[in-house]
Scaffold this motif. Structure first.
Motif, PDB file in Angstrom:
ATOM      1  N   TRP A  41       0.784  -0.747  -0.123  1.00 10.72           N
ATOM      2  CA  TRP A  41      -0.036   0.788  -0.044  1.00 10.72           C
ATOM      3  C   TRP A  41       0.568   1.123  -0.131  1.00 10.72           C
ATOM      4  CZ3 TRP A  41      -4.396  -0.814   4.689  1.00 10.72           C
ATOM      5  CH2 TRP A  41      -5.616  -1.884   3.635  1.00 10.72           C
ATOM      6  N   VAL A  42      -0.028   2.429   0.005  1.00  8.71           N
ATOM      7  CA  VAL A  42       1.030   3.239  -0.827  1.00  8.71           C
ATOM      8  C   VAL A  42       0.146   4.309   0.122  1.00  8.71           C
ATOM      9  CG1 VAL A  42       1.562   5.358  -2.355  1.00  8.71           C
ATOM     10  CG2 VAL A  42       2.526   2.827  -2.616  1.00  8.71           C
ATOM     11  N   LEU A  47       3.953   5.112  -5.786  1.00 10.21           N
ATOM     12  CA  LEU A  47       3.361   3.667  -6.395  1.00 10.21           C
ATOM     13  C   LEU A  47       3.996   3.567  -7.483  1.00 10.21           C
ATOM     14  CD1 LEU A  47      -0.204   5.448  -7.261  1.00 10.21           C
ATOM     15  CD2 LEU A  47       0.264   3.964  -5.850  1.00 10.21           C
ATOM     16  N   THR A  48       4.660   4.172  -8.141  1.00  8.25           N
ATOM     17  CA  THR A  48       5.678   3.354  -8.899  1.00  8.25           C
ATOM     18  C   THR A  48       6.941   2.389  -8.232  1.00  8.25           C
ATOM     19  OG1 THR A  48       5.966   5.174 -10.349  1.00  8.25           O
ATOM     20  CG2 THR A  48       8.282   3.771 -10.412  1.00  8.25           C
ATOM     21  N   LYS A  49       7.297   2.920  -7.638  1.00  9.17           N
ATOM     22  CA  LYS A  49       8.334   1.686  -6.329  1.00  9.17           C
ATOM     23  C   LYS A  49       7.848   0.713  -6.066  1.00  9.17           C
ATOM     24  CE  LYS A  49      11.569  -0.282  -4.776  1.00  9.17           C
ATOM     25  NZ  LYS A  49      12.786  -0.352  -5.450  1.00  9.17           N
ATOM     26  N   ALA A  50       6.448   1.005  -5.425  1.00 10.79           N
ATOM     27  CA  ALA A  50       5.233  -0.445  -5.446  1.00 10.79           C
ATOM     28  C   ALA A  50       5.033  -1.440  -6.305  1.00 10.79           C
ATOM     29  CB  ALA A  50       3.866   0.118  -4.348  1.00 10.79           C
ATOM     30  N   CYS A  51       4.846  -0.831  -7.581  1.00 14.59           N
ATOM     31  CA  CYS A  51       4.124  -1.783  -8.278  1.00 14.59           C
ATOM     32  C   CYS A  51       5.632  -2.472  -8.522  1.00 14.59           C
ATOM     33  CB  CYS A  51       4.408  -0.745 -10.020  1.00 14.59           C
ATOM     34  SG  CYS A  51       2.521  -0.270  -9.752  1.00 14.59           S
ATOM     35  N   ALA A  52       7.129  -2.038  -7.920  1.00 16.92           N
ATOM     36  CA  ALA A  52       8.102  -2.604  -8.326  1.00 16.92           C
ATOM     37  C   ALA A  52       8.349  -3.974  -7.707  1.00 16.92           C
ATOM     38  CB  ALA A  52       9.111  -1.702  -8.588  1.00 16.92           C
ATOM     39  N   LEU A  53       8.017  -4.202  -6.369  1.00 21.11           N
ATOM     40  CA  LEU A  53       7.387  -4.746  -5.675  1.00 21.11           C
ATOM     41  C   LEU A  53       6.416  -5.924  -5.320  1.00 21.11           C
ATOM     42  CD1 LEU A  53       8.565  -2.709  -2.618  1.00 21.11           C
ATOM     43  CD2 LEU A  53       9.349  -4.147  -3.407  1.00 21.11           C
ATOM     44  N   ASP A  82       2.164  -7.223  -7.057  1.00 14.69           N
ATOM     45  CA  ASP A  82       2.051  -7.157  -8.072  1.00 14.69           C
ATOM     46  C   ASP A  82       0.312  -6.728  -7.771  1.00 14.69           C
ATOM     47  OD1 ASP A  82       1.304  -9.550  -7.266  1.00 14.69           O
ATOM     48  OD2 ASP A  82       1.477 -10.144  -9.164  1.00 14.69           O
ATOM     49  N   GLY A  83      -0.154  -6.510  -6.584  1.00 16.99           N
ATOM     50  CA  GLY A  83      -1.112  -5.745  -5.605  1.00 16.99           C
ATOM     51  C   GLY A  83      -1.503  -4.604  -5.250  1.00 16.99           C
ATOM     52  N   VAL A  84      -1.224  -3.235  -5.820  1.00 13.29           N
ATOM     53  CA  VAL A  84      -0.648  -1.815  -5.220  1.00 13.29           C
ATOM     54  C   VAL A  84      -2.119  -1.535  -5.107  1.00 13.29           C
ATOM     55  CG1 VAL A  84       0.044  -0.153  -5.642  1.00 13.29           C
ATOM     56  CG2 VAL A  84       1.678  -2.087  -6.124  1.00 13.29           C
ATOM     57  N   ALA A  85      -2.377  -0.751  -3.812  1.00 12.52           N
ATOM     58  CA  ALA A  85      -3.779   0.137  -3.058  1.00 12.52           C
ATOM     59  C   ALA A  85      -3.031   1.052  -2.572  1.00 12.52           C
ATOM     60  CB  ALA A  85      -3.854  -0.464  -2.509  1.00 12.52           C
ATOM     61  N   ALA A  86      -3.674   2.532  -2.802  1.00 10.18           N
ATOM     62  CA  ALA A  86      -3.556   2.945  -2.637  1.00 10.18           C
ATOM     63  C   ALA A  86      -4.618   3.868  -1.338  1.00 10.18           C
ATOM     64  CB  ALA A  86      -3.622   4.584  -3.182  1.00 10.18           C
ATOM     65  N   LEU A  87      -3.690   4.547  -0.108  1.00 12.24           N
ATOM     66  CA  LEU A  87      -5.220   5.059   0.668  1.00 12.24           C
ATOM     67  C   LEU A  87      -5.149   6.244   0.848  1.00 12.24           C
ATOM     68  CD1 LEU A  87      -3.188   3.473   3.535  1.00 12.24           C
ATOM     69  CD2 LEU A  87      -5.860   3.069   3.063  1.00 12.24           C
ATOM     70  N   SER A  88      -6.373   7.086   0.136  1.00 15.63           N
ATOM     71  CA  SER A  88      -5.937   8.682  -0.096  1.00 15.63           C
ATOM     72  C   SER A  88      -7.697   9.570   1.264  1.00 15.63           C
ATOM     73  CB  SER A  88      -7.119   8.968  -1.548  1.00 15.63           C
ATOM     74  OG  SER A  88      -6.787   9.722  -1.176  1.00 15.63           O
ATOM     75  N   LEU A  89      -7.220  10.007   2.198  1.00 17.05           N
ATOM     76  CA  LEU A  89      -7.763   9.955   2.915  1.00 17.05           C
ATOM     77  C   LEU A  89      -8.280  11.521   3.872  1.00 17.05           C
ATOM     78  CD1 LEU A  89      -6.952   7.098   5.932  1.00 17.05           C
ATOM     79  CD2 LEU A  89      -8.415   7.455   3.943  1.00 17.05           C
ATOM     80  N   GLY A  90      -9.142  12.103   3.061  1.00 13.56           N
ATOM     81  CA  GLY A  90      -9.226  13.190   4.333  1.00 13.56           C
ATOM     82  C   GLY A  90      -9.843  14.296   2.491  1.00 13.56           C
TER      83      GLY A  90
END
Ligand SMILES: Cc1cc2nc3c(=O)[nH]c(=O)nc-3n(C[C@H](O)[C@H](O)[C@H](O)COP(=O)(O)OP(=O)(O)OC[C@H]3O[C@@H](n4cnc5c(N)ncnc54)[C@H](O)[C@@H]3O)c2cc1C
Ligand SMILES: Nc1ncnc2c1ncn2[C@@H]1O[C@H](COP(=O)(O)O)[C@@H](O)[C@H]1O
Lengths: 320, 256
Positions: free
Chosen positions: A5-6, A23-29, A31-39
């Protein structure tokens, strides 16, 4: 598939640049990448987050998520983490992310790695310590998720062209979590290119001797164009320029094409924020100043002579 | 009002810190001092109790030599010190440190306000105080550039990513402060003498009720290297050609 997660910091126009870097780094690590967008404004950037590799965005635009203690954001994130069990959560090094990650660590009992510049694998982080002079690799252990705070500009964002699904987040905010009241707010006025985006950064330090000398940097900035002005902490602490201009460990990290340091000695804590610049020019009176060892071009001399003649030379070449 | 100020002993801020064979910062035997960043919050806390009454305690976790940092804080005017030292704490991460400091603060109860610096000079993670606030289940105000207590409430101006915020928080609360909150005093000779007779607690981990499980770090440094050094730079004396040389570099970088 180990989910990564990012934490996506919010920005007035949607997402902060750090979210796309992470996110770019997360994709390299993974294939299940999600983002938290709070506010407030949480869903504005969803398309951009998707384009940069988030297949899901956990979002809520509830006001309470930006209350100043970060308790609501941390407890809300902790509940999500408990439900979905990500392996790693990547955070930027912003004020808010630092508070959320710090509280989250205490709730989950997970490891929290600060000042990371890379993650070679899901359980290893690389960090620059001792003011960026030393690189360490750290094995991350303990209860998942591993929480890792990345230094700004550690990765080059890359759009991969995906679409994110929005998942609505239930906010965890018992009344006693919201104890702190905001009595007032001021926004730092932004003019010209920001320190984070400018192609050229001119920074002034104690050697400028006073606030009026920043005029010398402004004149040069005007002649060059696309330039932002920053400062060392000595200049900020002296009250010559606002804190928003500070470059270094506790300020901005910049990586412009050219960084010009005038009257700055190059203390470790300053270097952390600028040594990733593509080219460094330093002007200082002190031939032993550490900044000279970082510089592509180090000039030992009086900035009050060098800067005006440089401005004149640049004006001659650019016609500005 | 009882204020607990977190103070950290750090290797000589102006010196060159180094890592030992175990990949941990060499602390024992190194020159060190009270983290200069901690003096600002301490100063402001002293001002508050001098005005409103109460007591300032200083709380630290560190090696035996860290007594020097606590002594300096006592010499500046704090009433009592607490230092937790144990070999088991070498290589502690921020969560372990936060647990130890949380236990120490509970042992001093009642504490109305905990004050820390935004980040330490040597570790600069900046996450310890906020983790501590969560362990104590207290509100927090981070990155405060001013700090006051008004009618039993904490008032602080804080730096945020986009500007500043003026906030009010009930007590007890934790606050982290920048160098803007006060100008630290120098300890007077009288202060230095008085410090020698002030109470300094050295509780053991068992005294604080901490278990091995809580003290296990979750990070191990397993390789250390020098950051890539810059090469090919040159240093020149300023002269008639300097402006042209810098302008050439700007042109090469295609920014003019
Ligand atoms: C926890 C912590 C966090 C910190 N975070 C930061 C941070 O984020 N950013 C930061 O910058 N610092 C930070 N610092 C402070 C840092 O350690 C230095 O004190 C600071 O960077 C020094 O600023 P300076 O280089 O402007 O001043 P100085 O070190 O005093 O250097 C001034 C330079 O100007 C030169 N000079 C003087 N007159 C002239 C002239 N006429 N012409 C040319 N040169 C001249 C001098 O020779 C000298 O090299 C931090 C410190 C701590 C402890
Ligand atoms: N071992 C410690 N003992 C006392 N206070 C500490 C300790 N470590 C950190 N702190 C406090 O927490 C702040 C932030 O530390 P850090 O998270 O290391 O950047 C420091 O400036 C201190 O005020």
């Amino acid at each position: 598939m180990a989910p990564v997660w990012v934490w996506a910091d919010l920005a007035p126009d949607g997402v902060a640049p750090s979210a796309l870097e992470l996110l770019t780094k997360a994709c390299a690590l993974s294939d299940g990448v999600a983002a938290l967008s709070l506010g407030p404004g949480a869903t504005v950037g969803v398309a951009t987050l998707g384009e940069h590799g988030a297949s899901r965005v956990y979002a809520s635009d509830d006001e309470r998520l930006v209350e100043p203690t970060s308790r609501v954001a941390a407890h809300t994130t902790a509940a999500l983490v408990a439900e979905h069990a990500p392996e790693v959560v990547l955070f930027p090094s912003s004020y808010r992310a630092r508070d959320v990650a710090g509280r989250l660590q205490a709730i989950t009992g997970s490891t929290l790695m600060a000042n990371a510049v890379d993650m070679p694998s899901l359980s290893r982080a690389r960090a620059e310590i001792l003011g960026g002079t030393t690189v360490v690799e750290v094995a991350l252990e303990g209860a998942p998720p591993h929480l890792v705070m990345m230094r700004p500009r550690s990765f080059e964002p890359e759009a991969v062209g995906g679409v994110a699904e929005i998942v609505d987040v239930p906010v965890v905010a018992p009344d006693d979590l919201v104890a702190v009241r905001v009595l007032g707010r001021t926004d730092a006025a932004a003019s010209g290119p920001s320190l984070d985006d400018a192609r050229v950064v001119l920074a002034g330090g104690r050697g400028l001797g006073g606030p009026e000398s920043f005029r010398l940097l402004e004149d040069l900035a005007e002649a060059i164009g696309g330039t932002a002005i920053g400062a060392s902490r000595a200049a900020v602490d002296a009250g010559w320029v606002p804190y928003a201009m500070q470059i270094g460990q506790t300020g901005h990290t910049v990586k412009p094409e050219v960084y010009v340091a005038a009257g700055i000695s190059g203390a470790l804590q300053h270097a952390v924020g600028m040594k990733g610049s593509r080219r460094i020019v330093a002007i200082t009176k002190d031939p032993d100043a550490p900044i000279l060892r970082m510089a592509d071009l180090g000039v030992v001399g009086d900035l009050f002579q060098v800067l005006p003649s440089l401005t004149e030379e640049v004006r001659r070449r650019t016609g500005r | 009002m009882n204020v607990a100020v977190l103070v950290k002993w750090v290797p000589e801020p102006e010196g060159t810190p180094r890592l030992g064979d175990d990949h941990l910062l060499v602390r024992e035997g190194a020159d060190g001092a009270l983290d200069p960043g901690d003096e600002y919050g301490l100063e402001r806390s002293l001002q508050l109790v001098e005005r409103d009454g109460g007591e300032v305690s200083v709380v630290s976790m560190g090696p035996g030599v860290a007594v020097a940092a606590v002594q300096r804080a006592l010499a500046m005017g704090a009433s009592r010190g607490l230092l937790v030292t144990d070999d088991a704490l070498r290589g502690s991460d921020t969560l372990v440190t936060a647990r130890v400091l949380a236990a120490a603060i509970r042992s001093l109860a009642p504490v109305d306000l905990v004050v820390a610096a935004v980040e330490s000079t040597d570790g600069y993670t900046g996450t310890l105080p906020i983790g501590l606030a969560e362990l104590l289940e207290w509100p927090s105000v981070t990155f405060a550039t001013s700090l006051d207590v008004v009618e039993g409430e904490l008032r602080a101006e804080r730096q945020t990513g986009s500007g500043t915020e003026l906030v009010a928080s009930p007590l007890p609360a934790l606050v982290t402060v920048t160098t803007g909150v006060a100008e630290p005093r120098y300890p007077s000779l009288k202060g230095v003498m008085a410090a020698k007779t002030k109470p300094l607690d050295r509780p053991s981990l068992a005294d604080l009720g901490l278990t091995d499980d809580e003290l296990r770090p979750t990070q191990t440094v397993d390789s250390v290297g020098a950051a890539p050094a810059k090469s090919g730079g040159r240093v020149v004396e300023a002269g008639p050609e300097t402006a042209a040389e810098i302008a050439d570099l700007l042109a090469e970088a295609r920014v003019i």
